[in-house]
Design an enzyme around this catalytic site. Structure first.
Site, PDB file in Angstrom:
ATOM      1  N   HIS A 100       0.878  -1.176   0.000  1.00 49.51           N
ATOM      2  CA  HIS A 100       0.000   0.000   0.000  1.00 49.51           C
ATOM      3  C   HIS A 100       0.913   1.222   0.000  1.00 49.51           C
ATOM      4  O   HIS A 100       2.005   1.175   0.586  1.00 49.51           O
ATOM      5  CB  HIS A 100      -0.844   0.110   1.273  1.00 49.51           C
ATOM      6  CG  HIS A 100      -1.770  -1.030   1.551  1.00 49.51           C
ATOM      7  ND1 HIS A 100      -1.377  -2.173   2.171  1.00 49.51           N
ATOM      8  CD2 HIS A 100      -3.098  -1.174   1.320  1.00 49.51           C
ATOM      9  CE1 HIS A 100      -2.408  -2.987   2.315  1.00 49.51           C
ATOM     10  NE2 HIS A 100      -3.474  -2.417   1.801  1.00 49.51           N
ATOM     11  N   ASP A 103       2.187   1.976   3.416  1.00 48.97           N
ATOM     12  CA  ASP A 103       3.127   1.034   4.053  1.00 48.97           C
ATOM     13  C   ASP A 103       4.552   1.453   3.765  1.00 48.97           C
ATOM     14  O   ASP A 103       5.415   1.378   4.631  1.00 48.97           O
ATOM     15  CB  ASP A 103       3.064  -0.395   3.483  1.00 48.97           C
ATOM     16  CG  ASP A 103       1.701  -0.968   3.360  1.00 48.97           C
ATOM     17  OD1 ASP A 103       0.858  -0.632   4.193  1.00 48.97           O
ATOM     18  OD2 ASP A 103       1.491  -1.779   2.426  1.00 48.97           O
ATOM     19  N   GLU A 231     -10.730  -6.832  -4.661  1.00 54.15           N
ATOM     20  CA  GLU A 231     -10.591  -7.889  -3.648  1.00 54.15           C
ATOM     21  C   GLU A 231     -11.852  -7.939  -2.777  1.00 54.15           C
ATOM     22  O   GLU A 231     -12.105  -7.036  -1.978  1.00 54.15           O
ATOM     23  CB  GLU A 231      -9.357  -7.581  -2.783  1.00 54.15           C
ATOM     24  CG  GLU A 231      -9.089  -8.647  -1.740  1.00 54.15           C
ATOM     25  CD  GLU A 231      -7.797  -8.384  -0.958  1.00 54.15           C
ATOM     26  OE1 GLU A 231      -6.820  -7.861  -1.542  1.00 54.15           O
ATOM     27  OE2 GLU A 231      -7.759  -8.702   0.240  1.00 54.15           O
ATOM     28  N   HIS A 270     -11.151 -14.048   3.611  1.00 53.71           N
ATOM     29  CA  HIS A 270     -12.345 -13.278   3.235  1.00 53.71           C
ATOM     30  C   HIS A 270     -13.461 -14.215   2.764  1.00 53.71           C
ATOM     31  O   HIS A 270     -14.636 -13.956   3.023  1.00 53.71           O
ATOM     32  CB  HIS A 270     -12.013 -12.268   2.137  1.00 53.71           C
ATOM     33  CG  HIS A 270     -11.022 -11.223   2.558  1.00 53.71           C
ATOM     34  ND1 HIS A 270     -10.575 -10.232   1.720  1.00 53.71           N
ATOM     35  CD2 HIS A 270     -10.388 -11.022   3.748  1.00 53.71           C
ATOM     36  CE1 HIS A 270      -9.714  -9.449   2.364  1.00 53.71           C
ATOM     37  NE2 HIS A 270      -9.578  -9.929   3.595  1.00 53.71           N
TER      38      HIS A 270
HETATM   39  C1  XUL Z   1      -7.620  -6.609   4.333  1.00 51.09           C
HETATM   40  C2  XUL Z   1      -6.846  -7.031   3.152  1.00 51.09           C
HETATM   41  C3  XUL Z   1      -5.971  -5.990   2.556  1.00 51.09           C
HETATM   42  C4  XUL Z   1      -5.888  -6.046   1.068  1.00 51.09           C
HETATM   43  C5  XUL Z   1      -5.105  -4.924   0.470  1.00 51.09           C
HETATM   44  O1  XUL Z   1      -8.394  -7.595   4.896  1.00 51.09           O
HETATM   45  O2  XUL Z   1      -6.905  -8.159   2.743  1.00 51.09           O
HETATM   46  O3  XUL Z   1      -4.723  -6.111   3.122  1.00 51.09           O
HETATM   47  O4  XUL Z   1      -5.324  -7.242   0.640  1.00 51.09           O
HETATM   48  O5  XUL Z   1      -5.598  -3.687   0.822  1.00 51.09           O
HETATM   49 CO    CO Z   2      -5.902  -9.152   1.205  1.00 52.34          CO
END
Ligand code: XUL
Ligand code: CO
Length: 435
Positions: A100, A103, A231, A270
């Site tokens: 990111h 980061d 995502e 997720h």
């Molecule tokens: C959060 C997550 C993030 C994404 C990138 O749950 O998975 O780290 O992968 O923003």
């Molecule tokens: Co992620």
């Protein structure tokens, strides 16, 4: 100075090795189904977990020891961290990485200063990539940590926040492009709602789509050829996130005419939070021609939140690799370890143990998946299960033009259908033969 002095480079020693710093299964150059393991698996390390995750939890502060980090938000500190990260990539033999914007570089007093910091650090990261022969799997913008994004970023009710998010995305795409990134991910950490009482969902989704279209236009304008990913995640931090699962993402992309420009980055934990198996999420994405990349981790089924653990479950990695092989392998994507150590595993060397374990678990999954495919019984069973669609009325339905009257005529003449067993348990036994 080395920050992981205990090891030089993790080597493959084979299944009988008792060396905790050796791979038992991941043998980068070993060929499986015509490609080397490293070509199949395309491991990536997440900068946010390796370098920035202090391992705090909602009940306690950070525990991770980071002797290289002076704790400041300075560009200097950011540059030093980057050096340590590339030492880590070298020692683990991980070829790719993800980041990111926030980061790798600090968020400073204003946007112009933050952008300048990102540019400076990105330049250094580019040099490190070259020196160490590493590639950027994807970049992204952190649009969820800063308080300005409390109500959302692309879905904020406040247009100034939306604009700020757009500016941050632009700078993060620039940095990703400059680093030769193979992709760029949109994870909507705050793109959702806490309550519908104060939310205009339709407007928020329209705005998010507008922002993604702007990103597509910008990508074309600057000639960035990396793949865009979305995502999915159903909740946490928001109560309901718009990109809740693979099917919801695909529906959103289709509704807003974005399908041609995006693929999905599917994360195991997720999928668990969405109440799906990883296999389900991968299948939904692959069937739409939209599986781009994977965030490799696993959740804890006893805890209802995103624990981001390192993948160690061989059954799970086998299922993932069966899907990846069935798809024909990754193109731009890979297996990014979006995973963190437990809070108790606070020493730098635990980073090495964690990644070695994840790499070995996926290497085993790959070998097992390839053996299951070579055996062929599973695939043959599924093919036979659908054989009634290969000829007769089934084939006619699949090629189109059959009416309800035609089905009635067929049902009248064929009589009561006879059913074959689904043999789930027999098939589960076959998988266990290989694990
Ligand atoms: C959060 C997550 C993030 C994404 C990138 O749950 O998975 O780290 O992968 O923003
Ligand atoms: Co992620």
């Amino acid at each position: 100075m080395s920050q992981f002095p205990e090891i030089t480079k993790v080597q493959y020693e084979g299944p009988d090795s008792k060396n905790p710093f050796a791979f038992k299964h991941y043998n980068a150059d070993e060929v499986v189904e015509g490609k080397t393991m490293s070509e199949h698996l395309r491991f990536g390390a997440a900068y946010w977990h390796v370098m920035r995750n202090g391992l705090a939890d909602p009940f306690g502060g950070p525990t991770a020891l980071m002797p290289w980090d002076d704790g400041s938000d300075s560009v200097d500190n950011a540059l030093k961290r980057a050096d340590v990260f590339f030492e880590f990539l070298d020692k683990t033999g991980i070829d790719f990485w993800c980041f990111h914007d926030r980061d790798v570089a600090p968020e400073l007093g204003d946007l112009a200063k933050s952008n300048a910091a990102l540019e400076k650090v990105a330049e250094h990261l580019g040099q490190l990539q070259q020196q160490h022969g590493k590639k950027l799997l994807w970049g992204t913008a952190c649009l969820f940590t800063h308080p300005r994004y409390a109500h959302g970023a692309g879905t904020s009710p406040n247009a100034d926040v939306f604009a700020y998010a757009g500016a941050q995305i632009k700078a993060a795409i620039d940095a990703t492009h400059q680093l030769g990134g193979l992709g760029y991910t949109f994870w909507g950490g705050r793109e959702g709602y806490g309550s519908l009482i104060n939310t205009n969902m339709k407007r928020e989704l329209d705005h998010l789509a507008a922002l993604l279209h702007m990103a597509v236009d910008y990508k074309k304008k600057i000639g960035f050829e990396g793949q865009f990913y979305i995502e999915p995640k159903p909740q946490e931090p928001t109560t309901h996130q718009y990109d809740s699962d693979a099917a919801a993402c695909l529906n959103f992309l289709q509704a807003y005419d974005l399908m041609d420009h995006f693929k999905l980055n599917i994360e195991t934990n997720h999928a668990t939070l969405a109440g799906h198996t990883m296999q389900h999420e991968l299948t939904v994405a692959i069937d739409a021609g939209a599986l781009g990349s994977i965030d490799a981790n696993q959740g804890d089924t006893l805890i209802g939140w995103d624990t981001d653990q390192f993948p160690t479950d061989i059954y799970g990695t086998t299922q993932v690799m069966l899907k990846v092989l069935e798809m024909g392998g990754f193109t731009t994507g890979g297996l990014n370890f979006d995973a963190k150590r437990r809070r108790e595993s606070h020493e730098p060397i635990d980073l090495i143990h964690a990644h070695v374990g994840g790499m070995d678990a996926f290497a085993r999954g790959l070998k097992i998946a390839a053996a299951i495919r070579a055996d062929g019984r599973l695939a043959d069973f599924v093919k036979t299960r659908y054989a009634s669609w290969d000829s007769g009325i089934g084939a006619k339905v699949e090629s189109g033009g059959v009416t309800l009257e035609d089905l009635t005529a067929h049902a009248l003449s064929a009589g009561e259908p006879t059913l074959d067993s689904g043999r789930q348990e027999m098939l589960e036994n076959i998988i266990n033969e290989f694990i």
